[in-house]
Design a protein around this motif. Structure first.
Motif, PDB file in Angstrom:
ATOM      1  N   ALA A   8       0.817  -1.245   0.070  1.00 55.71           N
ATOM      2  CA  ALA A   8       0.102  -0.125  -0.080  1.00 55.71           C
ATOM      3  C   ALA A   8       0.946   1.240  -0.114  1.00 55.71           C
ATOM      4  O   ALA A   8       0.790   2.143  -0.832  1.00 55.71           O
ATOM      5  CB  ALA A   8      -1.111  -0.135   1.255  1.00 55.71           C
ATOM      6  N   LEU A   9       1.956   1.203   0.829  1.00 56.24           N
ATOM      7  CA  LEU A   9       2.707   2.670   0.919  1.00 56.24           C
ATOM      8  C   LEU A   9       3.630   2.770  -0.424  1.00 56.24           C
ATOM      9  O   LEU A   9       3.723   3.693  -1.076  1.00 56.24           O
ATOM     10  CB  LEU A   9       3.708   2.246   2.034  1.00 56.24           C
ATOM     11  N   HIS A  63      -8.815   8.787   4.920  1.00 51.87           N
ATOM     12  CA  HIS A  63      -9.591   9.472   3.767  1.00 51.87           C
ATOM     13  C   HIS A  63      -8.786   9.195   2.648  1.00 51.87           C
ATOM     14  O   HIS A  63      -9.269   8.718   1.419  1.00 51.87           O
ATOM     15  CB  HIS A  63     -10.047  10.861   4.001  1.00 51.87           C
ATOM     16  N   THR A  64      -7.660   9.396   2.869  1.00 49.18           N
ATOM     17  CA  THR A  64      -6.553   9.266   1.649  1.00 49.18           C
ATOM     18  C   THR A  64      -6.636   7.645   1.040  1.00 49.18           C
ATOM     19  O   THR A  64      -6.577   7.385   0.107  1.00 49.18           O
ATOM     20  CB  THR A  64      -5.389   9.548   2.169  1.00 49.18           C
ATOM     21  N   VAL A  71      -8.523   1.025   1.148  1.00 48.93           N
ATOM     22  CA  VAL A  71      -9.264   0.291   2.294  1.00 48.93           C
ATOM     23  C   VAL A  71     -10.788   0.398   1.672  1.00 48.93           C
ATOM     24  O   VAL A  71     -10.915   1.149   0.674  1.00 48.93           O
ATOM     25  CB  VAL A  71      -9.319   0.994   3.392  1.00 48.93           C
ATOM     26  N   HIS A  72     -11.622  -0.195   2.293  1.00 50.60           N
ATOM     27  CA  HIS A  72     -13.114  -0.065   1.905  1.00 50.60           C
ATOM     28  C   HIS A  72     -13.885  -0.213   3.365  1.00 50.60           C
ATOM     29  O   HIS A  72     -13.664  -0.847   4.178  1.00 50.60           O
ATOM     30  CB  HIS A  72     -13.572  -0.947   0.923  1.00 50.60           C
ATOM     31  N   ARG A  73     -15.180   0.515   3.020  1.00 51.99           N
ATOM     32  CA  ARG A  73     -16.001   0.509   4.394  1.00 51.99           C
ATOM     33  C   ARG A  73     -16.825  -0.374   4.354  1.00 51.99           C
ATOM     34  O   ARG A  73     -17.408  -0.946   3.080  1.00 51.99           O
ATOM     35  CB  ARG A  73     -16.922   1.805   4.044  1.00 51.99           C
ATOM     36  N   ILE A  74     -16.975  -1.082   5.522  1.00 55.65           N
ATOM     37  CA  ILE A  74     -18.334  -2.181   5.857  1.00 55.65           C
ATOM     38  C   ILE A  74     -19.467  -1.292   5.896  1.00 55.65           C
ATOM     39  O   ILE A  74     -19.656  -0.556   6.887  1.00 55.65           O
ATOM     40  CB  ILE A  74     -17.989  -3.101   6.888  1.00 55.65           C
ATOM     41  N   LYS A  82      -8.868  -3.567   5.189  1.00 55.84           N
ATOM     42  CA  LYS A  82      -7.950  -3.485   4.000  1.00 55.84           C
ATOM     43  C   LYS A  82      -8.553  -4.038   2.969  1.00 55.84           C
ATOM     44  O   LYS A  82      -9.279  -5.104   2.991  1.00 55.84           O
ATOM     45  CB  LYS A  82      -6.524  -4.208   4.765  1.00 55.84           C
ATOM     46  N   CYS A  83      -8.025  -3.566   1.935  1.00 59.04           N
ATOM     47  CA  CYS A  83      -8.465  -4.253   0.432  1.00 59.04           C
ATOM     48  C   CYS A  83      -7.510  -5.082   0.074  1.00 59.04           C
ATOM     49  O   CYS A  83      -6.244  -4.912   0.302  1.00 59.04           O
ATOM     50  CB  CYS A  83      -8.619  -3.222  -0.422  1.00 59.04           C
TER      51      CYS A  83
END
Lengths: 151, 151
Positions: A8-9, A63-64, A71-74, A82-83
């Motif tokens: 991710a980084l 947010h970033t 990432v995604h929201r449940i 995490k995605c």
DNA sequence: TTCACTGCAAACCTTTTGCAATTCT
DNA sequence: AGAATTGCAAAAGGTTTGCAGTGAA
């Protein structure tokens, strides 16, 4: 195989973002968490582990991460997960085309995701019955997971 | 045909709850609202209309309404929507067996509900693929409704 | 060095709780 | 009258914002 935080980084860096300690801490927390976390929970978790990052920063970081498909929201609780990081150039597609199919355990809160081929049929039924133009969907099943079911 | 507020209050009364002004105000607000509302939003709405009820009371009222199957939560945003009141003795069943199938309009926020016969197949697929014991489900489609689509 | 990012502080919004006053039945 | 329910006040919880200082590139 690179870890989720590293991947991710790297992706953020490739897109002009900076690699910072708070961002790494958040990504590591998400990577290790069994259940989804809210930004606030990440802040608390870090203190428990002897690390720390400002809550306001963590919100900004989330947010970033979300804007970059990391990432995604449940939907059930608004927390983040995490995605899966898609290899290289698939990133773009993966990022925009999220399917949220979750099994949420009532007991331990753990969330499994599953592949759901049958949903297309449901979408077609909607299209046939209404004039609603579907853009995305969310499907969640609540219940008891395998481990909790076995007491 | 009795209105939603009247029917809901009658049901509460039959169950030993009292018929009060704040409860009526909340039920009327829900009845008139196009989109789902949060307790806080109801409090704000009432002020706009020249009525008022304490926010804390409204939260308590929503808990009562939800516990009695008179409202249900939209998973996408946590807000509440009035339930269809089933005639007489079907109440019990209706109350416990909620299916949340919604079409959420991205533009106006309005929510339609739809009947979804195909979902059983999906449940069966899950059962075949995993050891998760499903207790309930929530399915939401986001998109643009008929009215908003026609600019 | 430069600018993105963080930490701090403060404010804001939302929700919950205890208790006294109210008001349904 | 008696009990359920509300209003009030206060606190807790969660989130956002501006700004000055820090640190990655």
């Amino acid at each position: 195989m690179t870890s989720y935080p590293d991947g991710a980084l790297a992706m953020l860096k490739a897109r002009g973002y900076r690699v910072t300690k708070p961002r790494r801490l958040v990504l590591e927390a998400l990577d290790q968490a069994r259940a989804p976390l809210s930004p606030y929970e990440v802040a608390q978790h870090l203190r428990l582990v002897g690390e720390r990052a400002d809550a306001a920063s963590i919100y900004r970081i989330f947010h970033t991460l979300e804007a970059n498909g990391l990432v995604h929201r449940i939907i059930a609780n608004g927390k983040y997960r995490k995605c899966q990081l898609a290899p290289e150039d698939e990133c773009e597609r993966h990022q925009t085309q999220h399917c949220h199919h979750s099994l949420v355990c009532r007991v331990c809160g753990r969330i499994e995701e599953f592949h759901c081929p049958g949903l297309n049929l449901v979408e077609q039924a909607i299209a046939a019955q209404t004039r609603f133009a579907i853009e995305s969907h969310a499907l969640e099943f609540a219940g008891v997971c395998d481990q909790c079911h076995a007491h």
